[in-house]
Design a protein around this motif. Structure first.
Motif, PDB file in Angstrom:
ATOM      1  N   MET A   1       0.844  -1.196   0.000  1.00 28.95           N
ATOM      2  CA  MET A   1       0.000   0.000   0.000  1.00 28.95           C
ATOM      3  C   MET A   1       0.879   1.246   0.000  1.00 28.95           C
ATOM      4  O   MET A   1       1.810   1.366   0.775  1.00 28.95           O
ATOM      5  N   ARG A   2       0.574   2.161  -0.854  1.00 31.66           N
ATOM      6  CA  ARG A   2       1.320   3.410  -0.993  1.00 31.66           C
ATOM      7  C   ARG A   2       0.948   4.352   0.130  1.00 31.66           C
ATOM      8  O   ARG A   2      -0.229   4.581   0.383  1.00 31.66           O
ATOM      9  N   ILE A   3       1.942   4.915   0.791  1.00 32.40           N
ATOM     10  CA  ILE A   3       1.669   5.858   1.870  1.00 32.40           C
ATOM     11  C   ILE A   3       1.579   7.272   1.295  1.00 32.40           C
ATOM     12  O   ILE A   3       0.562   7.920   1.399  1.00 32.40           O
ATOM     13  N   MET A   4       2.648   7.712   0.672  1.00 31.35           N
ATOM     14  CA  MET A   4       2.684   9.067   0.114  1.00 31.35           C
ATOM     15  C   MET A   4       3.876   9.178  -0.822  1.00 31.35           C
ATOM     16  O   MET A   4       4.771   8.353  -0.792  1.00 31.35           O
ATOM     17  N   ALA A   5       3.859  10.187  -1.638  1.00 31.81           N
ATOM     18  CA  ALA A   5       5.021  10.475  -2.471  1.00 31.81           C
ATOM     19  C   ALA A   5       6.010  11.280  -1.632  1.00 31.81           C
ATOM     20  O   ALA A   5       5.635  11.884  -0.628  1.00 31.81           O
ATOM     21  N   SER A   6       7.250  11.267  -2.049  1.00 34.72           N
ATOM     22  CA  SER A   6       8.271  12.036  -1.331  1.00 34.72           C
ATOM     23  C   SER A   6       8.150  13.515  -1.669  1.00 34.72           C
ATOM     24  O   SER A   6       7.761  13.888  -2.773  1.00 34.72           O
ATOM     25  N   SER A   7       8.525  14.340  -0.716  1.00 36.13           N
ATOM     26  CA  SER A   7       8.428  15.788  -0.917  1.00 36.13           C
ATOM     27  C   SER A   7       9.696  16.336  -1.571  1.00 36.13           C
ATOM     28  O   SER A   7      10.792  15.817  -1.357  1.00 36.13           O
ATOM     29  N   LYS A   8       9.533  17.393  -2.339  1.00 33.32           N
ATOM     30  CA  LYS A   8      10.669  18.076  -2.957  1.00 33.32           C
ATOM     31  C   LYS A   8      11.558  18.660  -1.859  1.00 33.32           C
ATOM     32  O   LYS A   8      12.782  18.695  -1.991  1.00 33.32           O
ATOM     33  N   ALA A   9      10.967  19.071  -0.748  1.00 34.24           N
ATOM     34  CA  ALA A   9      11.744  19.628   0.370  1.00 34.24           C
ATOM     35  C   ALA A   9      12.703  18.583   0.937  1.00 34.24           C
ATOM     36  O   ALA A   9      13.860  18.893   1.245  1.00 34.24           O
ATOM     37  N   TYR A  10      12.246  17.333   1.067  1.00 38.06           N
ATOM     38  CA  TYR A  10      13.141  16.282   1.587  1.00 38.06           C
ATOM     39  C   TYR A  10      14.234  15.977   0.567  1.00 38.06           C
ATOM     40  O   TYR A  10      15.393  15.790   0.940  1.00 38.06           O
ATOM     41  N   LEU A  11      13.883  15.940  -0.720  1.00 41.42           N
ATOM     42  CA  LEU A  11      14.900  15.769  -1.757  1.00 41.42           C
ATOM     43  C   LEU A  11      15.950  16.865  -1.649  1.00 41.42           C
ATOM     44  O   LEU A  11      17.153  16.583  -1.659  1.00 41.42           O
ATOM     45  N   ASP A  12      15.521  18.117  -1.549  1.00 36.74           N
ATOM     46  CA  ASP A  12      16.462  19.237  -1.456  1.00 36.74           C
ATOM     47  C   ASP A  12      17.365  19.092  -0.238  1.00 36.74           C
ATOM     48  O   ASP A  12      18.564  19.373  -0.302  1.00 36.74           O
ATOM     49  N   PHE A  13      16.805  18.644   0.889  1.00 39.19           N
ATOM     50  CA  PHE A  13      17.596  18.422   2.106  1.00 39.19           C
ATOM     51  C   PHE A  13      18.665  17.366   1.861  1.00 39.19           C
ATOM     52  O   PHE A  13      19.844  17.568   2.178  1.00 39.19           O
ATOM     53  N   ILE A  14      18.284  16.237   1.280  1.00 37.64           N
ATOM     54  CA  ILE A  14      19.246  15.157   1.030  1.00 37.64           C
ATOM     55  C   ILE A  14      20.316  15.611   0.034  1.00 37.64           C
ATOM     56  O   ILE A  14      21.507  15.348   0.226  1.00 37.64           O
ATOM     57  N   LEU A  15      19.920  16.316  -1.016  1.00 35.09           N
ATOM     58  CA  LEU A  15      20.912  16.812  -1.981  1.00 35.09           C
ATOM     59  C   LEU A  15      21.902  17.748  -1.308  1.00 35.09           C
ATOM     60  O   LEU A  15      23.102  17.712  -1.601  1.00 35.09           O
ATOM     61  N   GLU A  16      21.427  18.586  -0.399  1.00 43.19           N
ATOM     62  CA  GLU A  16      22.321  19.476   0.352  1.00 43.19           C
ATOM     63  C   GLU A  16      23.270  18.660   1.223  1.00 43.19           C
ATOM     64  O   GLU A  16      24.459  18.955   1.314  1.00 43.19           O
ATOM     65  N   GLN A  17      22.771  17.594   1.849  1.00 40.71           N
ATOM     66  CA  GLN A  17      23.603  16.746   2.699  1.00 40.71           C
ATOM     67  C   GLN A  17      24.658  16.000   1.881  1.00 40.71           C
ATOM     68  O   GLN A  17      25.703  15.634   2.402  1.00 40.71           O
ATOM     69  N   LEU A  18      24.377  15.766   0.603  1.00 42.79           N
ATOM     70  CA  LEU A  18      25.325  15.083  -0.287  1.00 42.79           C
ATOM     71  C   LEU A  18      26.240  16.063  -1.026  1.00 42.79           C
ATOM     72  O   LEU A  18      26.985  15.670  -1.906  1.00 42.79           O
ATOM     73  N   SER A  19      26.201  17.331  -0.643  1.00 42.48           N
ATOM     74  CA  SER A  19      26.918  18.372  -1.385  1.00 42.48           C
ATOM     75  C   SER A  19      28.444  18.268  -1.305  1.00 42.48           C
ATOM     76  O   SER A  19      29.142  18.935  -2.065  1.00 42.48           O
ATOM     77  N   LEU A  20      28.988  17.440  -0.413  1.00 44.18           N
ATOM     78  CA  LEU A  20      30.441  17.239  -0.374  1.00 44.18           C
ATOM     79  C   LEU A  20      30.903  16.342  -1.525  1.00 44.18           C
ATOM     80  O   LEU A  20      32.100  16.231  -1.784  1.00 44.18           O
ATOM     81  N   LEU A  21      29.966  15.691  -2.195  1.00 44.34           N
ATOM     82  CA  LEU A  21      30.271  14.805  -3.323  1.00 44.34           C
ATOM     83  C   LEU A  21      30.047  15.539  -4.635  1.00 44.34           C
ATOM     84  O   LEU A  21      29.132  16.354  -4.750  1.00 44.34           O
ATOM     85  N   GLU A  22      30.875  15.208  -5.609  1.00 43.92           N
ATOM     86  CA  GLU A  22      30.660  15.756  -6.949  1.00 43.92           C
ATOM     87  C   GLU A  22      29.844  14.762  -7.751  1.00 43.92           C
ATOM     88  O   GLU A  22      29.886  13.562  -7.495  1.00 43.92           O
ATOM     89  N   ASP A  23      29.115  15.263  -8.712  1.00 43.28           N
ATOM     90  CA  ASP A  23      28.374  14.437  -9.663  1.00 43.28           C
ATOM     91  C   ASP A  23      27.247  13.630  -9.018  1.00 43.28           C
ATOM     92  O   ASP A  23      27.072  12.458  -9.287  1.00 43.28           O
ATOM     93  N   ILE A  24      26.495  14.295  -8.138  1.00 42.29           N
ATOM     94  CA  ILE A  24      25.247  13.722  -7.613  1.00 42.29           C
ATOM     95  C   ILE A  24      24.123  14.255  -8.498  1.00 42.29           C
ATOM     96  O   ILE A  24      24.069  15.436  -8.799  1.00 42.29           O
ATOM     97  N   SER A  25      23.256  13.367  -8.918  1.00 41.51           N
ATOM     98  CA  SER A  25      22.096  13.791  -9.695  1.00 41.51           C
ATOM     99  C   SER A  25      20.892  12.967  -9.257  1.00 41.51           C
ATOM    100  O   SER A  25      21.020  12.042  -8.465  1.00 41.51           O
ATOM    101  N   TYR A  26      19.732  13.340  -9.765  1.00 45.54           N
ATOM    102  CA  TYR A  26      18.533  12.599  -9.405  1.00 45.54           C
ATOM    103  C   TYR A  26      17.571  12.593 -10.577  1.00 45.54           C
ATOM    104  O   TYR A  26      17.679  13.409 -11.501  1.00 45.54           O
TER     105      TYR A  26
END
Length: 111
Positions: A1-26
């Motif tokens: 059963m599907r609960i919910m889609a992920s939020s763009k805000a959480y994506l942005d948070f994770i991308l910021e947390q991965l900012s020490l890495l080069e070449d992260i994309s989604y």
């Protein structure tokens, strides 16, 4: 059963947390986000949870990590609980990289 889609805000948070890495994309896929590191699928964001492929390196670095299904019928992945630690995430992704599957080459259509 599907609960919910992920939020763009959480994506942005994770991308910021991965900012020490080069070449992260989604890529957005069915309300969720696939996370790529240097062109290889490393994990994704599913129902606002950051899940990664269960490589040997990831399992060694996070031996206590909970296993979770990204979606019904999906393969088990590891839940990343240390999302606030950028250095940990950088080291995790760098150590996982060699074990991530190389993307298949797209076949050109004859025509």
């Amino acid at each position: 059963m599907r609960i919910m889609a992920s939020s763009k805000a959480y994506l942005d948070f994770i991308l910021e947390q991965l900012s020490l890495l080069e070449d992260i994309s989604y890529r957005r896929m069915m309300g969720e986000y696939i996370i790529y590191y240097r062109g290889r699928v490393a994990g994704g964001i599913y129902d606002d949870r950051f899940l990664i492929r269960p490589t040997a390196a990831a399992s060694a670095i996070m031996p206590e990590a909970a296993k979770a299904l990204p979606y019904e019928g999906g393969s088990e992945m590891l839940l990343v609980s240390e999302v606030d630690n950028r250095e940990f995430l950088r080291d995790l992704f760098e150590k996982m990289y060699d074990e991530l599957p190389v993307p298949k080459k797209k076949k050109k259509k004859a025509g």
